[in-house]
Write a protein that holds these residues in place. Structure first.
Motif, PDB file in Angstrom:
ATOM      1  N   ASP A 137       0.838  -1.198   0.000  1.00 33.89           N
ATOM      2  CA  ASP A 137       0.000   0.000   0.000  1.00 33.89           C
ATOM      3  C   ASP A 137       0.876   1.253   0.000  1.00 33.89           C
ATOM      4  O   ASP A 137       1.675   1.458   0.910  1.00 33.89           O
ATOM      5  N   ARG A 149      -0.466  -4.207   3.546  1.00 32.91           N
ATOM      6  CA  ARG A 149      -1.833  -4.325   4.080  1.00 32.91           C
ATOM      7  C   ARG A 149      -2.317  -5.766   3.958  1.00 32.91           C
ATOM      8  O   ARG A 149      -2.215  -6.372   2.895  1.00 32.91           O
ATOM      9  N   ARG A 250      -8.807  -5.357   8.807  1.00 35.20           N
ATOM     10  CA  ARG A 250      -7.760  -4.851   7.920  1.00 35.20           C
ATOM     11  C   ARG A 250      -6.622  -4.353   8.785  1.00 35.20           C
ATOM     12  O   ARG A 250      -6.841  -3.661   9.787  1.00 35.20           O
ATOM     13  N   TRP A 252      -2.361  -2.902   8.705  1.00 31.64           N
ATOM     14  CA  TRP A 252      -1.165  -2.463   7.987  1.00 31.64           C
ATOM     15  C   TRP A 252       0.051  -2.676   8.879  1.00 31.64           C
ATOM     16  O   TRP A 252      -0.028  -2.503  10.100  1.00 31.64           O
TER      17      TRP A 252
END
Length: 288
Positions: A137, A149, A250, A252
């Motif tokens: 990302d 991600r 989600r 990161w």
């Protein structure tokens, strides 16, 4: 419970666009400037002043690519005293002046986000990896020009999990205490996520392990700093490291590091025997 480093990183992330300094963060944490400076450098590998500057440069790079703000306004909003000072710092960090960086990498309206599914050195694994997506990302970034991600694709059962991971030989780390760290940001993580590290022996047995099960990251959180510290015993064969996401959500991860620490730094090894009682208890069921 958050460590002082995690508390200070959270405070910095919340106030990046405010006039914060090493002194203001130290006061907020309740420490002297010198003690806080030493603690932050020891944990993160850079001073709080450097961290604030780097994070503001990353936010500035995002503004260059995804807004039409003037460079002078981005510079001043990032607390640089002039556009010239901002340009010098930006060029040192990104190897390009801000105007050139914007002209080379800016997206046209309607373009898809800049992503890349190939992550050199890493692979996707887990119980149901096909139900998760791994992406490089370039829009949500903590450090440098891109993060990674990991996200769920659809509704999942409670038993589903995925991990981005890599494995390498333990030989050069034998007898050392190693620290695996990184910055993690989450969005709507329903079960848990976190860094993980495992040390396997020559007989394929697990010698050391920590997956942050006792300190999971859940819900929606801003970037923060997480640490795993394990010993590498004499009969170690393989070291595995990665990021784990259980269930939907989600997450990161960015700016990982793997380095040796001294024996005074406590291990985070999750010893299953440590959770066992030494003798049976409450056999009469009368205790409350």
């Amino acid at each position: 419970m958050q460590t002082i480093t995690q508390q200070s990183v959270a405070y910095i992330e919340e106030n990046l666009l405010q006039p914060i300094t090493l002194e203001t963060v130290a006061i907020e944490m309740g420490y002297s400037k010198y003690h806080f400076h030493r603690t932050f450098v020891r944990e993160v590998g850079m001073s709080a002043t450097e961290y604030i500057k780097h994070r503001r440069l990353v936010l500035a790079a995002h503004q260059l690519l995804y807004t039409e703000e003037r460079i002078i306004d981005i510079a001043l909003n990032s607390y640089f005293e002039s556009q010239e000072a901002f340009t010098r710092a930006f060029k040192k960090y990104y190897s390009l002046p801000p105007g050139k960086y914007r002209s080379l990498f800016v997206q046209k309206k309607g373009d898809e986000p800049m992503t890349n599914s190939e992550i050199k050195g890493w692979f996707l694994s887990g119980s149901h990896p096909h139900l998760y997506k791994l992406t490089a990302d370039q829009e949500v970034v903590h450090y440098g020009s891109q993060s990674v991600r990991l996200e769920s694709k659809e509704a999942l059962g409670e038993e589903c999990f995925a991990t981005i991971m890599q494995q390498f030989k333990a030989k050069q780390f034998i007898g050392k205490r190693m620290k695996f760290t990184g910055f993690v940001k989450t969005e709507q993580v329903e079960q848990s996520c976190g860094l993980w590290m495992r040390v396997d022996g020559t007989s394929q047995d697990i010698l050391q392990f920590d997956n942050m099960h006792n300190r999971p990251i859940t819900g929606t959180t801003e970037w923060n700093y997480y640490t795993i510290i394990l010993d590498i015993p004499d009969d170690s064969s393989i070291i595995s490291i990665g990021l784990l996401l259980s269930g939907k959500g989600r997450v990161w991860v960015d700016h990982l590091s793997f380095e040796e620490v001294d024996d005074n730094t406590p291990s985070t090894n999750m010893d299953p025997e440590a959770e066992l009682a030494s003798e049976p208890m409450n056999l009469s069921f009368e205790e409350v």
